[in-house]
Design a protein around this motif. Structure first.
Motif, short mmCIF file in Angstrom:
data_model
loop_
_atom_site.label_atom_id
_atom_site.label_comp_id
_atom_site.label_asym_id
_atom_site.label_seq_id
_atom_site.Cartn_x
_atom_site.Cartn_y
_atom_site.Cartn_z
N ILE A 1 0.85 -1.20 0.00
CA ILE A 1 0.00 0.00 0.00
C ILE A 1 0.88 1.25 0.00
CG2 ILE A 1 -1.80 1.27 1.23
CD1 ILE A 1 -2.62 -1.38 2.50
N ALA A 2 1.93 1.21 0.82
CA ALA A 2 2.74 2.42 1.02
C ALA A 2 3.67 2.69 -0.17
CB ALA A 2 3.56 2.29 2.30
N TRP B 1 -0.58 14.45 12.87
CA TRP B 1 -1.47 13.75 11.93
C TRP B 1 -2.49 12.91 12.68
CZ3 TRP B 1 -2.24 14.14 6.75
CH2 TRP B 1 -1.33 14.97 6.07
N GLY B 2 -2.10 12.43 13.86
CA GLY B 2 -3.05 11.68 14.68
C GLY B 2 -4.27 12.52 15.00
N VAL C 1 6.71 3.90 13.73
CA VAL C 1 5.44 4.61 13.91
C VAL C 1 4.47 3.79 14.77
CG1 VAL C 1 3.47 5.64 12.73
CG2 VAL C 1 5.76 5.98 11.83
N PRO C 2 4.24 2.49 14.43
CA PRO C 2 3.38 1.71 15.32
C PRO C 2 3.94 1.58 16.74
CG PRO C 2 4.00 0.43 13.38
CD PRO C 2 4.57 1.77 13.19
N LEU C 3 5.28 1.57 16.85
CA LEU C 3 5.88 1.48 18.18
C LEU C 3 5.51 2.70 19.02
CD1 LEU C 3 7.83 0.14 20.21
CD2 LEU C 3 9.68 1.41 19.14
N VAL D 1 -0.10 5.14 6.25
CA VAL D 1 0.43 5.81 5.06
C VAL D 1 0.20 7.31 5.18
CG1 VAL D 1 0.19 6.08 2.56
CG2 VAL D 1 0.16 3.80 3.57
N ILE D 2 -0.99 7.69 5.65
CA ILE D 2 -1.30 9.12 5.83
C ILE D 2 -0.34 9.73 6.85
CG2 ILE D 2 -3.04 10.76 6.65
CD1 ILE D 2 -5.17 8.90 5.49
N LEU D 3 -0.09 9.00 7.94
CA LEU D 3 0.82 9.52 8.97
C LEU D 3 2.22 9.78 8.40
CD1 LEU D 3 0.17 7.50 12.27
CD2 LEU D 3 -0.72 9.70 11.60
N GLY D 4 2.57 9.05 7.33
CA GLY D 4 3.91 9.20 6.77
C GLY D 4 3.99 10.20 5.64
#
Lengths: 321, 361
Positions: free
Chosen positions: A100-101, A146-147, A253-255, A184-187
């Protein structure tokens, strides 16, 4: 990649050998080694020795803080690796997210670069600086910013989607399906770098080629696919390599988002996150190293495939100099 | 957008011929510029929402019907009480801002702030009424976050780690790049390829033994693992510097050598003065890197909050105060402000550096 080995003014003397060198040449060589010695030493200590140690680790039961004696256990870690469903699941999650990314990370910067290069854009320089600068924002801060935007209740993204008539906008980070697009949006703020590199490549395309295409009656799309993209393909290839290698190692990011719990429902338990937990949280160095080598192997295979495929789509102008 | 050929031609070669500016071009300019502005607005919208939240109170964020911008609902103090003000519609079509005295499901009693003596009975549910909001940014979140997160400490740590790292990177990468760009020695090209290929080596392969090693020698819980490796050069910055050094003519070195200058002297008095734009770029890259670095400080300083840099502190802060978005956004803003200011002051060298490392391969 040609330029790396190409020293225009003073090529390395081939086949001269240490014995065949004059005293002056030996002196020069020694001075050269002296100057690069910081890297040579650093490479030895922080890369080469760790790489070798990492291989050795995979055949032992080394753990920190367990008090157990370190023993060789043969292929035990590899056996565990193949039976560990979490390993394969997390690898699958990483690949799924990457699929996706990757298109977003490759295509968006090219589109932006084309726009930034357009003669019809007013305030070019200013705009490119503004598109680039979020790249330098610490990613932890960017995640929180972005969160807020993708917050399902108070974020502007879902408000905008509702405004456009979307009935049930996604629950983004809390939904096991939508969490990948959400990441993906967060990045998104990281695309500035690739945009700049693409832009510089676009400016390097000789204008005669565009004139020729125009004379031949090629329209915008034809020019794009037959002239522009082939000519910047070496740079696209370089970006692709870096992006793919980066995506396989994605987990920070998930971390940060949920302290590495893999929420929602294990959907963000990326391969590297699992690896991080293995060696850092559980201090299982042997298994962590084994996981590291599996990742290396996967990346190596994919990289070799990309280099092989490059023959068919990366265009190196006959004589680049 | 219809013809990239024209596009590039016009932007890259400034020929002496007059630029044709017909109406078609004007429309294209307007369309493309508007499109890019729209994209830019979407791209930067998170900043605006961050600012809005950071300057709002937590109460406003959680209140339904509150505006997006930092605001305060009007109140009216009367008779020692603080009364909420609402926008009350009347049957004749007029609206009045009235303070509520007695809340009721079917009818409520209001007073007019201009004439508080007279009570007004209004039929309807007060919950359906809007409140008049006025623009009222608060800076409280910044002060609160500053104290809660011990910002001065985090700031100092980040800056110290960054500055020491910059010194290490600039010195070591300059020396190594000089070695690769100016001297002939056996194995040079192979070594340079090895240097570049370390960019593609996954950290997962080296991090486990490196971490184990640092644990064993007692460096975990100190800054040493974050500083010492930077004194041994890295691929990106060495490559950037070397590319730049190679553009400096050798005639200059030769002239200096004839005058009796040694190689180090040539580096100091010829190469470096000509290379300051790229030294600035390396400095900036490392500053941004240090400000952004999260993983290494996390694993090496997890037990030492007093030594942590800003990225780690911010993540921990979010874990504790995640339910108060204004505090988080205020802290995020404080964490990014310095690199952003420095970037805007020095964006020219920055962008040049990115382009050299990205394209000249």
């Amino acid at each position: 990649m040609e330029a790396i080995t190409e020293f225009q003014s003073r090529p390395e003397k081939k086949g001269a050998g240490w014995r065949g060198m004059s005293r002056m040449a030996r002196r020069e060589a020694l001075t050269g080694y002296l100057y690069i010695s910081p890297w040579l030493i650093g490479f030895l200590i922080f890369t080469l020795i760790p790489v070798i140690a990492s291989v050795v680790f995979t055949f032992t039961n080394i753990r920190l803080g367990s008090g157990e004696a370190v023993n060789f256990v043969g292929l035990e870690n590899y056996r565990t690796l193949f039976r560990d469903t979490q390993v394969w699941e997390s690898l699958l999650i990483t690949i799924k997210f990457g699929l996706i990314a990757l298109p977003v990370g490759m295509i968006l910067p090219i589109i932006l670069a084309l726009l930034m290069n357009s003669a019809y854009l007013y305030g070019k320089y200013f705009m490119r600086v503004l598109f680039y600068f979020p790249y330098i924002i610490p990613f932890v801060a960017a995640i929180f910013i972005w969160g807020a935007i993708i917050n399902p209740e108070t974020g502007w993204l879902n408000m905008a989607l509702e405004g456009l008539g979307v009935k049930n906008p996604p629950n983004w980070l809390n939904d096991p399906t939508w969490v990948y697009p959400a990441l993906v949006i967060l990045g998104l703020w990281g695309i500035g770098n690739a945009m700049l590199i693409n832009m510089a490549a676009l400016q390097g395309v000789p204008t005669e080629l565009y004139d020729a295409a125009k004379v031949d009656g090629a329209g915008f799309w034809r020019t794009l696919f037959n002239v522009t993209l082939p000519l910047i393909s070496p740079v696209i290839f370089y970006n692709l390599l870096l992006t793919v290698v980066g995506l396989f190692q994605y987990f920070l990011v998930p971390l940060v988002l949920n302290s590495g719990t893999g929420a929602p429902g294990g959907a963000t338990m990326f391969y590297n996150l699992y690896l991080y937990k293995t060696f850092f949280t559980y201090q299982n160095m042997a298994y962590g190293a084994t996981m590291g080598w599996l990742l290396f192997l996967v990346i190596l295979v994919v990289t070799i495939f990309m280099f092989w495929s490059a023959k068919y789509w990366v265009y190196y102008a006959g004589d680049s100099s | 957008m219809t013809n990239t050929g024209e596009t590039l031609q016009a932007s890259t070669i400034a020929t002496g011929t007059k630029k044709r500016r017909n109406w078609g071009n004007l429309w294209k300019t307007i369309a493309i510029t508007l499109l890019v502005l729209l994209l830019l607005a979407a791209f930067l919208a998170p900043f605006l929402q961050m600012l809005f939240i950071a300057f709002s109170t937590t109460d406003q964020i959680t209140e339904l019907g509150a505006p997006e911008w930092p605001a305060e609902a009007a109140v009216f103090e009367y008779g020692g009480e603080v009364l909420d003000v609402y926008v009350v519609p009347f049957e004749d079509g007029t609206q009045h801002e009235l303070a509520i005295v007695k809340k009721g499901r079917k009818e409520s009693i209001f007073v007019d702030p201009a004439n508080p003596e007279e009570e007004i009975l209004w039929q309807g549910s007060w919950r359906s009424l809007d409140r008049p909001w006025t623009f009222a940014p608060t800076t409280e979140n910044f002060f609160e976050a500053w104290n809660l997160i011990n910002f001065p400490r985090l700031f100092f740590n980040t800056l110290a780690i960054a500055v020491i790292g910059i010194i290490g990177t600039v010195i070591s990468c300059t020396l190594v790049a000089y070695g690769f760009s100016r001297f002939r020695f056996p194995g040079r090209d192979i070594l340079f390829i090895i240097l570049i290929s370390t960019i593609f080596l996954p950290a997962a392969v080296t991090v486990v033994p490196t971490y184990t090693f640092f644990v064993k020698i007692g460096w975990v819980g100190t800054w040493l693992p974050l500083l010492v490796p930077h004194f041994f050069a890295n691929a990106y910055n060495t490559f950037l510097l070397r590319q730049y050094f190679m553009t400096i003519p050798h005639d200059l070195d030769d002239a200096a050598r004839i005058d009796g200058a040694g190689s180090f002297r040539i580096l100091l008095s010829i190469i470096l003065p000509l290379s300051w734009p790229v030294i600035v770029a390396v400095t900036l890259f490392h500053l941004v890197f240090a400000w952004n670095d999260y993983f290494a400080p996390l694993i090496y300083l997890s037990t030492k909050p007093e030594l942590q840099p800003i990225a780690v502190g911010l993540a921990f802060f979010n874990g504790i105060y995640g339910s108060r978005p204004p505090l988080i956004q205020a802290a995020a803003l404080m964490a990014l402000i310095l690199p952003v200011i420095i970037f805007f002051l020095a964006q020219r060298w920055f962008i040049q550096g990115v382009v050299i490392t990205g394209v000249e391969k």
